[in-house]
Motif scaffolding. Structure first.
Motif, PDB file in Angstrom:
ATOM      1  N   VAL A 113      13.774   1.801   0.736  1.00  8.61           N
ATOM      2  CA  VAL A 113      14.845   0.886   0.325  1.00  8.61           C
ATOM      3  C   VAL A 113      16.079   1.632  -0.211  1.00  8.61           C
ATOM      4  O   VAL A 113      16.982   1.013  -0.759  1.00  8.61           O
ATOM      5  N   ALA A 114      16.086   2.946  -0.023  1.00  6.27           N
ATOM      6  CA  ALA A 114      17.222   3.793  -0.396  1.00  6.27           C
ATOM      7  C   ALA A 114      17.646   3.632  -1.854  1.00  6.27           C
ATOM      8  O   ALA A 114      18.821   3.467  -2.174  1.00  6.27           O
ATOM      9  N   ILE A 115      16.656   3.690  -2.735  1.00  2.00           N
ATOM     10  CA  ILE A 115      16.937   3.689  -4.174  1.00  2.00           C
ATOM     11  C   ILE A 115      16.473   5.048  -4.711  1.00  2.00           C
ATOM     12  O   ILE A 115      15.269   5.334  -4.720  1.00  2.00           O
ATOM     13  N   PRO A 116      17.420   5.905  -5.102  1.00  2.00           N
ATOM     14  CA  PRO A 116      17.061   7.243  -5.598  1.00  2.00           C
ATOM     15  C   PRO A 116      16.116   7.168  -6.799  1.00  2.00           C
ATOM     16  O   PRO A 116      16.147   6.205  -7.573  1.00  2.00           O
ATOM     17  N   GLY A 157       0.799  -1.218   0.000  1.00  2.00           N
ATOM     18  CA  GLY A 157       0.000   0.000   0.000  1.00  2.00           C
ATOM     19  C   GLY A 157       0.833   1.270   0.000  1.00  2.00           C
ATOM     20  O   GLY A 157       0.436   2.291   0.546  1.00  2.00           O
ATOM     21  N   LEU A 158       2.008   1.190  -0.619  1.00  2.00           N
ATOM     22  CA  LEU A 158       2.903   2.341  -0.698  1.00  2.00           C
ATOM     23  C   LEU A 158       2.990   2.833  -2.130  1.00  2.00           C
ATOM     24  O   LEU A 158       2.891   2.042  -3.064  1.00  2.00           O
ATOM     25  N   ASP A 159       3.198   4.130  -2.292  1.00  3.85           N
ATOM     26  CA  ASP A 159       3.457   4.607  -3.643  1.00  3.85           C
ATOM     27  C   ASP A 159       4.935   4.380  -3.959  1.00  3.85           C
ATOM     28  O   ASP A 159       5.730   4.026  -3.087  1.00  3.85           O
ATOM     29  N   ARG A 160       5.272   4.581  -5.200  1.00  5.11           N
ATOM     30  CA  ARG A 160       6.635   4.329  -5.686  1.00  5.11           C
ATOM     31  C   ARG A 160       7.669   5.125  -4.903  1.00  5.11           C
ATOM     32  O   ARG A 160       8.720   4.609  -4.535  1.00  5.11           O
ATOM     33  N   THR A 161       7.355   6.383  -4.594  1.00  5.47           N
ATOM     34  CA  THR A 161       8.291   7.243  -3.874  1.00  5.47           C
ATOM     35  C   THR A 161       8.548   6.731  -2.456  1.00  5.47           C
ATOM     36  O   THR A 161       9.690   6.696  -2.000  1.00  5.47           O
TER      37      THR A 161
END
Length: 138
Positions: A51-54, A41-45
Motif C-alpha cells: 500500500v506504499a506506506i513507508p 496473511g501478510l506481515d506488517r512490512t
C-alpha cells in the motif's frame, strides 16, 4: 452452513456508499491495518509495501492510531482487490493471496500485489478478476 464474516465487517467499514466515504476521509484506524494484514496473511512490512506506506510513516500512524485520507484510500484499495480475489477463488483466502503474490500473465507478468499503489493499477487488477470470473481469457 457456516457463515463467514465479511472482510468489510472485520475491518469495520462498509464496502461502498456514504459511510465508506466518510470513514476514508476521517482516516481508517490503525487497527484496520492490523486486521487487514492478519486476514490477508501478510506481515506488517509486506502490507505496508503493497500500500506504499513507508515504515516510518506506519510507526507514526501506530502511535497516532489513525491513517490520513490518502493512506486510508490505499488500504481500501488493497482490501477491495483482496476481497475480489477471494470471490474469484470462491472464498479461498489462501488461494487469493497466493494469486496476488505471483506474476500474472494478464497483467503483463506483474504481481497483483505490486499493482495497488495507484487507482489505475488497482482497476486493471479488478478488470482482470472480472474477466476471469466471466471466463474471458486474459
Amino acid at each position: 452452513m457456516s457463515t463467514r464474516i465479511s472482510l468489510w465487517d472485520e475491518l469495520g467499514i462498509p464496502p461502498r456508499g456514504p459511510a465508506l466515504h466518510k470513514a476514508l476521509h476521517e482516516g481508517l484506524s490503525y487497527s484496520s491495518f492490523r486486521v487487514l494484514a492478519g486476514v490477508a496473511g501478510l506481515d506488517r512490512t509486506a502490507l505496508s509495501k503493497a500500500v506504499a506506506i513507508p515504515s516510518a510513516t506506519l510507526s507514526r500512524r501506530a502511535k497516532q492510531g489513525r491513517f490520513n485520507a490518502e493512506e486510508s484510500d490505499r488500504l481500501f484499495r488493497f482490501a477491495r482487490v483482496y476481497d475480489a480475489a477471494i470471490q474469484l477463488f470462491e472464498g479461498d483466502a489462501e488461494a487469493a493471496i497466493h494469486w496476488m503474490r505471483h506474476p500474472v500473465r494478464g497483467l503483463g507478468g506483474e504481481r497483483p500485489i505490486d499493482m495497488l499503489t495507484t487507482s489505475a493499477e488497482a482497476e486493471a487488477v479488478l478488470d482482470l478478476i472480472g474477466q476471469l470470473e466471466h471466463g474471458v481469457v486474459a
